[in-house]
Design an enzyme around this catalytic site. Structure first.
Site, PDB file in Angstrom:
ATOM      1  N   LYS A 218      13.282-104.793 -40.033  1.00 52.69           N
ATOM      2  CA  LYS A 218      13.817-105.802 -39.122  1.00 52.69           C
ATOM      3  C   LYS A 218      12.678-106.460 -38.349  1.00 52.69           C
ATOM      4  O   LYS A 218      12.605-107.672 -38.240  1.00 52.69           O
ATOM      5  CB  LYS A 218      14.822-105.140 -38.179  1.00 52.69           C
ATOM      6  CG  LYS A 218      15.501-106.085 -37.234  1.00 52.69           C
ATOM      7  CD  LYS A 218      16.585-105.372 -36.455  1.00 52.69           C
ATOM      8  CE  LYS A 218      17.012-106.195 -35.264  1.00 52.69           C
ATOM      9  NZ  LYS A 218      17.986-105.503 -34.418  1.00 52.69           N
ATOM     10  N   GLU A 224       4.780 -97.317 -40.653  1.00 56.81           N
ATOM     11  CA  GLU A 224       5.003 -96.613 -41.934  1.00 56.81           C
ATOM     12  C   GLU A 224       5.340 -97.611 -43.042  1.00 56.81           C
ATOM     13  O   GLU A 224       4.809 -97.541 -44.157  1.00 56.81           O
ATOM     14  CB  GLU A 224       6.167 -95.622 -41.799  1.00 56.81           C
ATOM     15  CG  GLU A 224       5.918 -94.466 -40.854  1.00 56.81           C
ATOM     16  CD  GLU A 224       6.429 -94.736 -39.446  1.00 56.81           C
ATOM     17  OE1 GLU A 224       6.343 -95.897 -38.972  1.00 56.81           O
ATOM     18  OE2 GLU A 224       6.908 -93.782 -38.807  1.00 56.81           O
ATOM     19  N   GLY A 279      19.433-101.394 -36.428  1.00 53.10           N
ATOM     20  CA  GLY A 279      18.990-100.802 -37.695  1.00 53.10           C
ATOM     21  C   GLY A 279      20.016 -99.867 -38.311  1.00 53.10           C
ATOM     22  O   GLY A 279      20.342 -99.958 -39.492  1.00 53.10           O
ATOM     23  N   ARG A 280      20.551 -98.949 -37.502  1.00 54.43           N
ATOM     24  CA  ARG A 280      21.475 -97.945 -38.059  1.00 54.43           C
ATOM     25  C   ARG A 280      22.864 -98.512 -38.316  1.00 54.43           C
ATOM     26  O   ARG A 280      23.745 -97.793 -38.786  1.00 54.43           O
ATOM     27  CB  ARG A 280      21.528 -96.731 -37.130  1.00 54.43           C
ATOM     28  CG  ARG A 280      21.901 -97.044 -35.699  1.00 54.43           C
ATOM     29  CD  ARG A 280      21.606 -95.847 -34.789  1.00 54.43           C
ATOM     30  NE  ARG A 280      21.841 -96.122 -33.378  1.00 54.43           N
ATOM     31  CZ  ARG A 280      20.962 -96.698 -32.569  1.00 54.43           C
ATOM     32  NH1 ARG A 280      19.792 -97.085 -33.029  1.00 54.43           N
ATOM     33  NH2 ARG A 280      21.247 -96.897 -31.292  1.00 54.43           N
ATOM     34  N   GLU A 365      21.122 -91.054 -32.844  1.00 55.01           N
ATOM     35  CA  GLU A 365      20.314 -92.119 -32.246  1.00 55.01           C
ATOM     36  C   GLU A 365      21.192 -92.989 -31.344  1.00 55.01           C
ATOM     37  O   GLU A 365      20.725 -93.551 -30.365  1.00 55.01           O
ATOM     38  CB  GLU A 365      19.639 -92.968 -33.334  1.00 55.01           C
ATOM     39  CG  GLU A 365      18.452 -93.746 -32.801  1.00 55.01           C
ATOM     40  CD  GLU A 365      17.555 -94.319 -33.889  1.00 55.01           C
ATOM     41  OE1 GLU A 365      16.338 -94.163 -33.795  1.00 55.01           O
ATOM     42  OE2 GLU A 365      18.092 -94.938 -34.828  1.00 55.01           O
ATOM     43  N   HIS A 396      27.726 -71.441 -49.964  1.00 59.56           N
ATOM     44  CA  HIS A 396      26.880 -70.319 -50.384  1.00 59.56           C
ATOM     45  C   HIS A 396      25.634 -70.197 -49.514  1.00 59.56           C
ATOM     46  O   HIS A 396      24.680 -69.524 -49.885  1.00 59.56           O
ATOM     47  CB  HIS A 396      26.498 -70.486 -51.858  1.00 59.56           C
ATOM     48  CG  HIS A 396      27.701 -70.381 -52.747  1.00 59.56           C
ATOM     49  ND1 HIS A 396      28.059 -69.203 -53.368  1.00 59.56           N
ATOM     50  CD2 HIS A 396      28.653 -71.282 -53.068  1.00 59.56           C
ATOM     51  CE1 HIS A 396      29.173 -69.404 -54.047  1.00 59.56           C
ATOM     52  NE2 HIS A 396      29.556 -70.652 -53.888  1.00 59.56           N
ATOM     53  N   LYS A 516       5.877 -93.103 -30.895  1.00 60.79           N
ATOM     54  CA  LYS A 516       5.178 -94.146 -31.674  1.00 60.79           C
ATOM     55  C   LYS A 516       3.905 -94.577 -30.947  1.00 60.79           C
ATOM     56  O   LYS A 516       2.843 -94.732 -31.550  1.00 60.79           O
ATOM     57  CB  LYS A 516       6.074 -95.385 -31.828  1.00 60.79           C
ATOM     58  CG  LYS A 516       7.228 -95.219 -32.789  1.00 60.79           C
ATOM     59  CD  LYS A 516       7.859 -96.586 -33.018  1.00 60.79           C
ATOM     60  CE  LYS A 516       9.309 -96.480 -33.417  1.00 60.79           C
ATOM     61  NZ  LYS A 516      10.017 -97.741 -33.394  1.00 60.79           N
TER      62      LYS A 516
HETATM   63  C1  G6Q Z   1      17.792 -97.902 -35.944  1.00 54.98           C
HETATM   64  C2  G6Q Z   1      16.466 -97.868 -35.356  1.00 54.98           C
HETATM   65  C3  G6Q Z   1      15.345 -97.491 -36.303  1.00 54.98           C
HETATM   66  C4  G6Q Z   1      14.821 -98.633 -37.156  1.00 54.98           C
HETATM   67  C5  G6Q Z   1      13.494 -98.201 -37.789  1.00 54.98           C
HETATM   68  C6  G6Q Z   1      12.916 -99.245 -38.692  1.00 54.98           C
HETATM   69  O1  G6Q Z   1      18.787 -98.198 -35.341  1.00 54.98           O
HETATM   70  O2  G6Q Z   1      16.233 -99.029 -34.685  1.00 54.98           O
HETATM   71  O3  G6Q Z   1      15.685 -96.418 -37.148  1.00 54.98           O
HETATM   72  O4  G6Q Z   1      15.744 -98.998 -38.122  1.00 54.98           O
HETATM   73  O5  G6Q Z   1      12.583 -97.866 -36.785  1.00 54.98           O
HETATM   74  O6  G6Q Z   1      12.662-100.406 -37.983  1.00 54.98           O
HETATM   75  P1  G6Q Z   1      12.314-101.743 -38.737  1.00 54.98           P
HETATM   76  O7  G6Q Z   1      13.486-102.111 -39.571  1.00 54.98           O
HETATM   77  O8  G6Q Z   1      12.024-102.752 -37.674  1.00 54.98           O
HETATM   78  O9  G6Q Z   1      11.119-101.467 -39.606  1.00 54.98           O
END
Ligand code: G6Q
Length: 555
Positions: A218, A224, A279-280, A365, A396, A516
């Site tokens: 996003k 990463e 994001g989630r 989160e 199990h 971070k």
């Molecule tokens: C989700 C968070 C987080 C995010 C990641 C990736 O709700 O905001 O998990 O999706 O940190 O972020 P980017 O999509 O910006 O790389």
């Protein structure tokens, strides 16, 4: 406008726990905490037929929960006192319900039907969503039918999604869930971790000429993801021997379009996102491009229709018959009144293997928060720890603790009437196990039963299952794109319901920022030569020194 004005609520600065509805639940809990599920079922032989609800293809049996009719009345009173219906309306309207980030949380617009009117900052949000879906469909069909090919003219048969967190967990969970419906001559992989092993193992048996990378970020700033995207570019250019190959082997999903273009991704292969999609909550946006490539646009639309069906139910069903509301209120009931610290999600479907991990992020989160919307420390528990495993594997391993451990762990069982790969007796065996587990958890095995069976006296206490362990069961006919969409929306809205009761912002995630920032500070301390002076605590300083020594072979 403050949240209180938006939702038309009373004074939210007072803790929900000091309110009348919460206090009534404390008194009620005292009264019924010792009641067993066996007693509740004996009192009302029709309980199992009565305490159930249905929506969007899902049947929810919540009768094996430690509740009475009065519990439900009091929990719905609590929901009303927190203005749940007004908050639901506010979310669907696009109000600024993510107050700490000053934005809407409008993921429901991602599946709103054409013609729905949601306007944000003077823009027609739903029209923009459908334009994006059309672009995604055109691109996906192009790749699936090999109209769009690699740099050297080969069909793109491998898709690697590069992203992390919300840009990975949703797409990977959904791809695996709907793999049955995917184009089988294509391979899909997901690289998230900055551990090089993830990238190397995902690419080692692939040809760059047939590989498409989708960089999902996003922000297009996540360390990463950018590191993995750089590795992908080097791998691709290295094999194909031409920088220009990037244009045909990369696409991006981002709200930072200039960032993606600067990376070298062609503008017409950058799929946008809006700041009102968290994001989630984004697997049904362009973040789901890898899924659309796998199952095709028509089945992606089927999935959206499942989301939509659950959205409509959540918006319109009365609170006591509303699946996400019921599940959300039950989560609050156990977390706050029984002190349950964890909650297990147990899908009896191999394709849902990544659902627990996906729901961990969605729930923890969103609701792993310690202050209210107003910034005051809460005096009650918020999100439980979510964990789980597909059935019957869990049986199990950790079910021992569910049955006889000392902690109360409410469970969600998820199963289907038909398996997608009929094979002998497998599906009936699988489902017999699901149903039997809910029964064993609820009713256990008494000492009297064990003695009657002739169990040696010394083993009776070891073999006794106390029962009274609560569970809810969700059943649908088949795992389809539609049911997956409905299932995800069900949990999204259950999480929302919990957040409203706890008066927290379910849509921010400030807690992950500090780590971070510290990693950014630590990296040069690992890389620079000579080692700089360290100013951390003595443990952190020593770990940095030991890591450098191990890396450099100096110990
Ligand atoms: C989700 C968070 C987080 C995010 C990641 C990736 O709700 O905001 O998990 O999706 O940190 O972020 P980017 O999509 O910006 O790389």
């Amino acid at each position: 406008m403050t949240l209180t004005q938006v939702a038309g609520l009373g004074d939210m600065r007072r803790s929900v726990a000091s309110g009348r509805a919460w206090q009534a639940l404390i008194g009620h809990h005292r009264k019924i905490a010792d009641l067993s599920l066996s007693e509740l079922f004996d009192e009302d032989p029709k309980r199992g037929e009565r305490l159930c609800a249905e929506a969007a293809g899902f049947y929810l049996d919540y009768s094996k929960n430690r509740i009475t009719d009065e519990t439900l009345t009091l929990l719905t009173d609590l929901a009303r006192s927190q203005g749940l219906s007004e908050r639901i309306a506010a979310m669907f309207r696009g109000d600024t319900i993510n107050t700490t980030e000053n934005r809407a949380a409008l993921h429901v617009a991602l599946r709103a039907p054409v013609g729905t009117h949601i306007e944000l900052d003077g823009r027609d949000v739903v029209a923009e969503v459908h334009d994006m879906l059309a672009r995604m469909a055109d691109f996906s069909e192009g790749v699936r039918t090999a109209r769009l090919r690699g740099h050297a003219g080969a069909p793109l048969r491998n898709v690697i999604n590069i992203g992390i967190g919300g840009s990975d967990l949703g797409p990977e969970m959904a791809y695996e869930a709907l793999r049955h419906y995917s184009q089988r001559d294509m391979r899909f992989r997901f690289v998230s971790n900055v551990d090089a092993t993830a990238f190397v193992e995902a690419t080692r048996d692939l040809q760059a000429s047939e590989t498409l990378f989708i960089v999902c970020s996003k922000t297009f700033k996540t360390q990463e993801t950018l590191e993995n995207a750089q590795a992908a570019r080097a791998w691709c250019v290295g094999q194909l021997g031409d920088e220009a190959a990037v244009a045909s082997h990369f696409a991006a999903v981002s709200s930072n379009v200039p960032g993606a273009i600067e990376f070298g991704i062609a503008q017409d292969r950058v799929f946008g996102l809006w700041d009102w999609v968290g994001g989630r909550y984004s697997m049904d946006s362009a973040i789901g491009l890898s899924l659309m490539l796998a199952i095709g646009p028509a089945q992606f639309e089927e999935m959206l229709s499942g989301f939509r069906a659950m959205d409509e139910h959540f918006q319109n069903a009365p609170l006591p018959a509303n699946l996400p509301v019921l599940m959300g209120l039950l989560a609050v009931w156990y977390a706050d009144f029984f002190g349950a610290q964890t909650h297990a999600v147990l899908p009896y479907d191999q394709y849902l293997v990544h659902l627990p991990a996906y729901l961990q992020q969605l729930t923890m989160e969103s609701n792993g928060k310690r202050v209210t919307q107003e910034g005051l420390e809460v005096d009650y528990a918020t999100a439980p720890i979510i964990w789980g495993e597909v059935g019957t594997n869990g049986q199990h391993s950790f079910y021992q603790l569910l049955h006889q451990g000392t902690t109360l762990i409410p469970c969600d069982f998820i199963g289907f009437g038909q398996g997608l790969n009929p094979l002998g007796r497998h599906h009936d065996i699988l489902m017999a196990n699901l149903i039997a587990q809910t029964e064993a958890l609820a009713f256990g095995k008494t000492e009297a039963e064990l003695r009657a069976e002739g169990s040696p006296a010394a083993l009776v206490p070891h073999r006794c299952l106390p029962g009274n362990r609560p569970s809810s069961t969700l059943l649908a006919q088949r795992l389809t794109p539609h049911t997956l969409g409905a299932l995800v929306a069900l949990y999204e809205h259950s999480v929302f319901t919990q957040g409203v009761i706890w008066n927290i912002d379910s849509f921010d995630q400030w807690g992950v920022e500090t780590g971070k920032v510290l990693a950014q500070r630590t990296l040069p301390e690992l890389e620079s030569k000579p080692m700089p002076e360290l100013h951390h605590d003595s443990s952190t300083n020593t770990l940095i020194r030991r890591y450098r020594a191990l890396r450099d072979g100096a110990v």
